[in-house]
Design a protein around this motif. Sequence first.
Motif, PDB file in Angstrom:
ATOM      1  N   THR A 228       3.204   8.892 -11.085  1.00 20.81           N
ATOM      2  CA  THR A 228       1.945   8.202 -10.644  1.00 20.81           C
ATOM      3  C   THR A 228       1.936   6.643 -11.181  1.00 20.81           C
ATOM      4  O   THR A 228       2.797   6.368 -11.999  1.00 20.81           O
ATOM      5  N   GLY A 229       1.085   5.814 -10.644  1.00 29.13           N
ATOM      6  CA  GLY A 229       1.026   4.563 -11.354  1.00 29.13           C
ATOM      7  C   GLY A 229       2.190   3.534 -11.139  1.00 29.13           C
ATOM      8  O   GLY A 229       2.865   3.644 -10.011  1.00 29.13           O
ATOM      9  N   LYS A 230       2.388   2.832 -12.103  1.00 30.50           N
ATOM     10  CA  LYS A 230       3.453   1.836 -12.066  1.00 30.50           C
ATOM     11  C   LYS A 230       4.707   2.428 -12.096  1.00 30.50           C
ATOM     12  O   LYS A 230       5.923   1.766 -11.831  1.00 30.50           O
TER      13      LYS A 230
ATOM     14  N   VAL B 285       0.870  -1.177  -0.046  1.00 30.98           N
ATOM     15  CA  VAL B 285       0.143  -0.037   0.003  1.00 30.98           C
ATOM     16  C   VAL B 285       0.732   1.192  -0.067  1.00 30.98           C
ATOM     17  O   VAL B 285       1.648   1.557   0.911  1.00 30.98           O
ATOM     18  N   HIS B 286       0.797   2.200  -0.973  1.00 24.11           N
ATOM     19  CA  HIS B 286       1.446   3.349  -1.041  1.00 24.11           C
ATOM     20  C   HIS B 286       1.102   4.267   0.074  1.00 24.11           C
ATOM     21  O   HIS B 286      -0.168   4.203   0.394  1.00 24.11           O
ATOM     22  N   ARG B 287       1.932   5.299   0.473  1.00 21.39           N
ATOM     23  CA  ARG B 287       1.479   6.312   1.075  1.00 21.39           C
ATOM     24  C   ARG B 287       0.457   6.960   0.403  1.00 21.39           C
ATOM     25  O   ARG B 287       0.458   7.240  -0.758  1.00 21.39           O
TER      26      ARG B 287
ATOM     27  N   PHE C 198      -5.634   5.486  -3.957  1.00 18.35           N
ATOM     28  CA  PHE C 198      -6.056   4.208  -4.264  1.00 18.35           C
ATOM     29  C   PHE C 198      -4.701   3.361  -4.744  1.00 18.35           C
ATOM     30  O   PHE C 198      -4.904   2.043  -5.159  1.00 18.35           O
ATOM     31  N   ASP C 199      -3.618   3.815  -4.680  1.00 14.31           N
ATOM     32  CA  ASP C 199      -2.406   2.945  -5.145  1.00 14.31           C
ATOM     33  C   ASP C 199      -1.764   1.960  -4.267  1.00 14.31           C
ATOM     34  O   ASP C 199      -1.150   2.136  -3.125  1.00 14.31           O
ATOM     35  N   GLU C 200      -2.460   0.641  -4.503  1.00 12.41           N
ATOM     36  CA  GLU C 200      -2.030  -0.414  -3.753  1.00 12.41           C
ATOM     37  C   GLU C 200      -1.703  -1.386  -4.919  1.00 12.41           C
ATOM     38  O   GLU C 200      -2.143  -1.786  -5.937  1.00 12.41           O
TER      39      GLU C 200
END
Length: 309
Positions: A260-262, A130-132, A138-140
């Motif tokens: 962001t993202g990957k 889970v990202h900060r 919702f970045d998990e």
Amino acid sequence: MTNFHISFGTEVADALRDGRPVVALESTIVSHGLPRPDNLLVARQIEQAVRDAGAVPATIGMIAGELIVGLDDAQLTRLATTDGVAKLSVRDLAVAAATGADGATTVAATSAVAASAGIGVFATGGLGGVHREAAQTFDESADLVTLARTPITVVCAGVKSILDVGATLERLETLGVGVVGYRTRRFPGFYLTDGGFDLDWSVESPEQVADVLIARERQGGHHGGLVVAHPLPADEQLDPALHDRTLADGLARLARDGVTGKAVTPFLLAHFHSATEGASLAVNVRIILRNADLAARIAVAAVTRRVAV
Ligand code: PSU
Ligand code: MN
């Protein structure tokens, strides 16, 4: 029986057929997680660490749309040194195959492919999590939800301290992913020996992990992944003060550059490697080699026990 169309390296195919110990290895750490030219050298060292402990390494990746379990040296070199290698999570595998892409598999994709190929043990550096700021973004990592449904043992040094470690542990609990500390009751924080959270369980030996695997098998098919959290010894971790400074700076740059993202995980890893002038890289390599060794010993114990029971 496999769910993916998979090609096997000869050595891996032989080992699986003969019931010898095999350890799955991911390729995203090679293509996206480690800087060139060290990445290729380290990829080979990881395989050697598995061999030295008595198992066969199966590095997983995609070459021109073909999913391969047990990349040969030319294929490994291609993923380590070519630009434009895709980072493949589970959801990307089919599109990448259909379009003939070169790709490196994450923990999620490697776990799914390995389990599908009949490999039960996997070594990596750190799990995604889970990202900060995940409450907003919702970045998990898909690593978590994939482990919930994939029966594989992942040896890792916990999750990177760039993540929200506490939230990741909560999600692993919700998702039913087992977590055991290897000779510790503290969840490691990758570069740091102690990630700041307690664990309910610890195991003392590869044989004890094998016993857990046998128990899971006998209990039926409702178990997903098992995380074996293997911390670095405290005297080998990244200097915590340097770590905290580098992380704060990296997170600020992330926000400033709008990453962001990957791209988030590779960005922060690259920041650590340059900002610490290689210190984090050395620690990263130590983590992976130690995990490869432990995973191989677990695979050996699992094969031995299964023959014995
Ligand atoms: N741990 C490392 N280096 C890495 C990764 C993990 O030490 O490069 C990779 C793994 O492949 C992991 C992925 O599955 O990062 C997680 O990326 P994301 O947060 O985008 O799911
Ligand atoms: Mn993500």
